[in-house]
Design a protein around this motif. Structure first.
Motif, PDB file in Angstrom:
ATOM      1  N   SER A 175       2.908   6.132  -7.280  1.00  0.00           N
ATOM      2  CA  SER A 175       1.873   6.695  -8.142  1.00  0.00           C
ATOM      3  C   SER A 175       1.882   8.219  -8.148  1.00  0.00           C
ATOM      4  N   LYS A 176       2.520   8.834  -7.139  1.00  0.00           N
ATOM      5  CA  LYS A 176       2.498  10.297  -7.019  1.00  0.00           C
ATOM      6  C   LYS A 176       3.850  10.953  -7.283  1.00  0.00           C
ATOM      7  N   SER A 177       4.899  10.163  -7.383  1.00  0.00           N
ATOM      8  CA  SER A 177       6.248  10.715  -7.495  1.00  0.00           C
ATOM      9  C   SER A 177       6.758  10.684  -8.936  1.00  0.00           C
ATOM     10  N   ASN A 178       7.465  11.737  -9.303  1.00  0.00           N
ATOM     11  CA  ASN A 178       8.096  11.792 -10.624  1.00  0.00           C
ATOM     12  C   ASN A 178       9.620  11.672 -10.528  1.00  0.00           C
ATOM     13  N   ASN A 179      10.130  11.399  -9.329  1.00  0.00           N
ATOM     14  CA  ASN A 179      11.574  11.286  -9.125  1.00  0.00           C
ATOM     15  C   ASN A 179      11.991   9.828  -9.307  1.00  0.00           C
ATOM     16  N   SER A 180      12.534   9.494 -10.464  1.00  0.00           N
ATOM     17  CA  SER A 180      12.848   8.102 -10.789  1.00  0.00           C
ATOM     18  C   SER A 180      13.910   7.515  -9.866  1.00  0.00           C
ATOM     19  N   GLU A 181      14.877   8.340  -9.454  1.00  0.00           N
ATOM     20  CA  GLU A 181      15.941   7.848  -8.575  1.00  0.00           C
ATOM     21  C   GLU A 181      15.379   7.456  -7.211  1.00  0.00           C
ATOM     22  N   ASN A 182      14.548   8.323  -6.652  1.00  0.00           N
ATOM     23  CA  ASN A 182      13.915   8.021  -5.359  1.00  0.00           C
ATOM     24  C   ASN A 182      12.964   6.838  -5.469  1.00  0.00           C
ATOM     25  N   ASN A 183      12.241   6.771  -6.571  1.00  0.00           N
ATOM     26  CA  ASN A 183      11.315   5.660  -6.779  1.00  0.00           C
ATOM     27  C   ASN A 183      12.043   4.318  -6.799  1.00  0.00           C
ATOM     28  N   GLU A 184      13.195   4.304  -7.450  1.00  0.00           N
ATOM     29  CA  GLU A 184      13.977   3.069  -7.510  1.00  0.00           C
ATOM     30  C   GLU A 184      14.471   2.670  -6.122  1.00  0.00           C
ATOM     31  N   MET A 185      14.871   3.669  -5.325  1.00  0.00           N
ATOM     32  CA  MET A 185      15.331   3.400  -3.966  1.00  0.00           C
ATOM     33  C   MET A 185      14.217   2.791  -3.119  1.00  0.00           C
ATOM     34  N   LEU A 186      13.015   3.379  -3.224  1.00  0.00           N
ATOM     35  CA  LEU A 186      11.878   2.866  -2.448  1.00  0.00           C
ATOM     36  C   LEU A 186      11.474   1.483  -2.932  1.00  0.00           C
ATOM     37  N   LEU A 187      11.445   1.289  -4.245  1.00  0.00           N
ATOM     38  CA  LEU A 187      11.077  -0.004  -4.809  1.00  0.00           C
ATOM     39  C   LEU A 187      12.033  -1.099  -4.339  1.00  0.00           C
ATOM     40  N   ASN A 188      13.314  -0.832  -4.353  1.00  0.00           N
ATOM     41  CA  ASN A 188      14.298  -1.825  -3.922  1.00  0.00           C
ATOM     42  C   ASN A 188      14.140  -2.169  -2.446  1.00  0.00           C
ATOM     43  N   THR A 189      13.821  -1.171  -1.634  1.00  0.00           N
ATOM     44  CA  THR A 189      13.591  -1.420  -0.205  1.00  0.00           C
ATOM     45  C   THR A 189      12.363  -2.306  -0.020  1.00  0.00           C
ATOM     46  N   TYR A 204       0.828  -1.208   0.000  1.00  0.00           N
ATOM     47  CA  TYR A 204       0.000   0.000   0.000  1.00  0.00           C
ATOM     48  C   TYR A 204       0.864   1.260   0.000  1.00  0.00           C
ATOM     49  N   PHE A 205       1.836   1.332   0.920  1.00  0.00           N
ATOM     50  CA  PHE A 205       2.654   2.534   1.034  1.00  0.00           C
ATOM     51  C   PHE A 205       3.579   2.716  -0.170  1.00  0.00           C
ATOM     52  N   THR A 206       4.097   1.619  -0.693  1.00  0.00           N
ATOM     53  CA  THR A 206       4.995   1.726  -1.838  1.00  0.00           C
ATOM     54  C   THR A 206       4.243   2.167  -3.085  1.00  0.00           C
ATOM     55  N   ALA A 207       3.136   1.510  -3.387  1.00  0.00           N
ATOM     56  CA  ALA A 207       2.351   1.861  -4.575  1.00  0.00           C
ATOM     57  C   ALA A 207       1.822   3.286  -4.474  1.00  0.00           C
ATOM     58  N   ASN A 208       1.413   3.682  -3.280  1.00  0.00           N
ATOM     59  CA  ASN A 208       0.882   5.031  -3.063  1.00  0.00           C
ATOM     60  C   ASN A 208       1.923   6.092  -3.399  1.00  0.00           C
ATOM     61  N   HIS A 209       3.160   5.871  -2.943  1.00  0.00           N
ATOM     62  CA  HIS A 209       4.218   6.854  -3.225  1.00  0.00           C
ATOM     63  C   HIS A 209       4.603   6.843  -4.701  1.00  0.00           C
ATOM     64  N   GLU A 224       3.815  -7.645  -9.323  1.00  0.00           N
ATOM     65  CA  GLU A 224       2.822  -6.635  -9.701  1.00  0.00           C
ATOM     66  C   GLU A 224       3.389  -5.226  -9.585  1.00  0.00           C
ATOM     67  N   ILE A 225       4.107  -4.959  -8.485  1.00  0.00           N
ATOM     68  CA  ILE A 225       4.591  -3.590  -8.276  1.00  0.00           C
ATOM     69  C   ILE A 225       5.778  -3.267  -9.182  1.00  0.00           C
ATOM     70  N   LYS A 226       6.547  -4.287  -9.558  1.00  0.00           N
ATOM     71  CA  LYS A 226       7.642  -4.054 -10.519  1.00  0.00           C
ATOM     72  C   LYS A 226       7.064  -3.654 -11.876  1.00  0.00           C
ATOM     73  N   ARG A 227       5.972  -4.289 -12.252  1.00  0.00           N
ATOM     74  CA  ARG A 227       5.324  -3.945 -13.518  1.00  0.00           C
ATOM     75  C   ARG A 227       4.698  -2.553 -13.435  1.00  0.00           C
ATOM     76  N   PHE A 228       4.141  -2.224 -12.295  1.00  0.00           N
ATOM     77  CA  PHE A 228       3.558  -0.903 -12.074  1.00  0.00           C
ATOM     78  C   PHE A 228       4.639   0.175 -12.194  1.00  0.00           C
ATOM     79  N   ALA A 229       5.785  -0.066 -11.552  1.00  0.00           N
ATOM     80  CA  ALA A 229       6.891   0.888 -11.616  1.00  0.00           C
ATOM     81  C   ALA A 229       7.417   1.036 -13.045  1.00  0.00           C
ATOM     82  N   ALA A 230       7.480  -0.075 -13.773  1.00  0.00           N
ATOM     83  CA  ALA A 230       7.949  -0.034 -15.173  1.00  0.00           C
ATOM     84  C   ALA A 230       6.994   0.793 -16.037  1.00  0.00           C
ATOM     85  N   SER A 231       5.699   0.640 -15.799  1.00  0.00           N
ATOM     86  CA  SER A 231       4.711   1.422 -16.556  1.00  0.00           C
ATOM     87  C   SER A 231       4.865   2.911 -16.264  1.00  0.00           C
ATOM     88  N   LEU A 232       5.050   3.249 -14.986  1.00  0.00           N
ATOM     89  CA  LEU A 232       5.242   4.649 -14.612  1.00  0.00           C
ATOM     90  C   LEU A 232       6.494   5.219 -15.274  1.00  0.00           C
TER      91      LEU A 232
END
Length: 462
Positions: free
Chosen positions: A283-297, A276-281, A310-318
């Motif tokens: 979906s609202k962030s345009n900072n790819s570097e930060n997004n990758e950091m959060l996704l890896n965590t 929930y918290f990862t997908a929520n962030h 599912e969330i890896k595919r979501f991040a790839a789409s974004l």
């Protein structure tokens, strides 16, 4: 609607009936489940009704799902519960009859009243902490009085008492946890320090791994608010944001995942919160570097392999929807069954919005807002896409009943695939494209204060 007879062949009497009638159905079936286990997919008959017997009943909360909407019912041995609902006002129209109706009508009404109360809570949050606490204490006392009156009048089971009291408690706890975020001002450290020392004393007695309530709305909302709040206090200790707290801060969002990991032991509860918290962030962030950091965590902590995929595919789409990227190839269908590629329709600055019958209030409010915008910005094309996957008749009826025009209204030709490619989460997501078919904003909102400024920027691009 139905006559449910007592089953004389079931010597243990350990069964329950659940049936209903659904007006304006979104599909021809209902899915019944308990916890994470699907019990059955039940077909509606030609009158949009069904009746289902649950043998070897495990008393407790059951979930029925229809067309994207979810509601819970409490079933105990020998209940014979019938409901009637209109999908256009799912929760508000839901009424139960039969054996077990009173306890379930009570729970539904309590749920609806709590939604109304939340608006009051947001207003109360601007009060000082002591006054606020007295207000929410008073609201809790009124709820307890109402529950005790109900129990005295009808007689209730220990299971009902457990659920009804938990609803009141977790709603009350949530109102405490949300206070620092809703209270005016960005200096959250100052707000936290102003709270009475015993403001969060109830935390000492909370079970953060309550498997019984893990599917329950009040409990899950409470967990999310609590994680937000605990993360805030920890974040402020090492934040470099000075006095201004930013929810979008990568530091704060990483803190939330760490709090979930340390606070929650139950795998199902933990994995759901992490997602929930990862997908929520994301979906609202345009900072790819930060997004990758959060996704890896997230990927390091979560143990839910399906959700991780599912969330890896979501991040790839974004990532494919970055500013300056070309709008992807997406096929849409108008209400005359003509098929188009979205890119072929973009010949001027274009806004693309989405709606679903599942979110009916959003459907209406967004169309009213779009009518205003179309009048103010005639040089912009507004393409509106229904994302549902149950044919064109239902969306067409919704548009007709609300007197919305069919011009520039479409559905996805391949809803599931298109929703994934465009990463449509949340439903308010809006994409702005310039006349060169390049993405200007991949995730804005027509209701946001700065949207018209963003729109003007897209119009004036050279």
């Amino acid at each position: 609607m139905f006559n449910c007879k007592k089953d004389s062949n079931n010597s243990e009497n350990n069964y329950a009936y659940l049936g209903g009638e659904i007006m304006n159905p979104n599909s021809d079936f209902v899915i019944l489940s308990k916890a994470d286990e699907v019990i059955d997919t039940i077909k509606l008959d030609n009158r949009n009704r069904f009746l289902y017997k649950i043998n070897d009943l495990k008393e407790g909360l059951y979930t029925f799902y229809h067309g994207g909407e979810i509601q819970m019912v409490l079933l105990e041995p020998k209940d014979s519960l019938l409901f009637r609902l209109n999908t256009l006002e799912f929760d508000e129209s839901l009424v139960f009859t039969g054996i077990g109706d009173k306890k379930n009508n009570y729970l539904v009404n309590e749920f609806l009243e709590n939604e109304i109360q939340e608006k009051k809570i947001f207003k109360f949050c601007q009060l000082n902490p002591d006054t606020y606490e007295r207000r929410v204490d008073s609201l809790k006392a009124l709820k307890l009085d109402k529950l005790n009156t109900f129990k005295a009048k009808y007689g209730t089971s220990p299971l009902f008492d457990k659920i009804a009291n938990a609803n009141i408690d977790y709603s009350y706890y949530s109102s405490k946890e949300v206070y620092p975020f809703v209270h005016h001002g960005n200096n959250k450290a100052e707000i936290l320090n102003s709270l009475p020392k015993d403001f969060y004393n109830y935390r000492k007695h909370i079970d953060y791994n309550d498997v019984f309530f893990k599917e329950h709305n009040h409990y899950n909302s409470f967990l999310r608010y609590t994680v937000n709040n605990l993360s805030l206090r920890g974040h402020l200790k090492h934040s470099s944001d000075d006095d201004v707290f930013k929810r979008s801060s990568i530091c704060y969002n990483l803190d939330r995942l760490k709090i979930v990991d340390s606070l929650i032991n139950d795998k199902a509860v933990k994995n759901e919160l992490l997602y929930y918290f990862t997908a929520n962030h994301l979906s609202k962030s345009n900072n790819s570097e930060n997004n990758e950091m959060l996704l890896n965590t997230y990927l390091d902590i979560s143990t839910d392999e399906a959700k991780k995929t599912e969330i890896k595919r979501f991040a790839a789409s974004l990532n494919n929807l970055k500013v300056g990227a070309s709008f992807p190839d997406i096929k849409i269908v108008d209400y005359k069954n003509s098929v188009f590629d979205v890119k072929d329709l973009i010949k001027s600055p274009t806004v693309i919005c989405f709606w679903s019958n599942t979110y009916y209030n959003h459907f209406k409010e967004s169309h009213y807002k779009l009518d205003e915008l179309k009048e103010k910005y005639p040089e912009v094309r507004f393409i509106v896409i229904n994302i549902d996957d149950f044919g064109s008749e239902r969306p067409k009826t919704s548009l007709k009943e609300n007197r919305f025009k069919f011009k520039d209204e479409y559905q996805f030709k391949n809803p599931k695939e298109s929703i994934e490619v465009l990463a449509i989460q949340p439903m308010t997501k809006t994409i702005v494209i310039d006349k060169y078919k390049k993405i200007v904003y991949s995730n804005t909102n027509i209701f946001s204060m700065g949207f018209e400024e963003q729109l003007l920027g897209a119009i004036n691009r050279k």
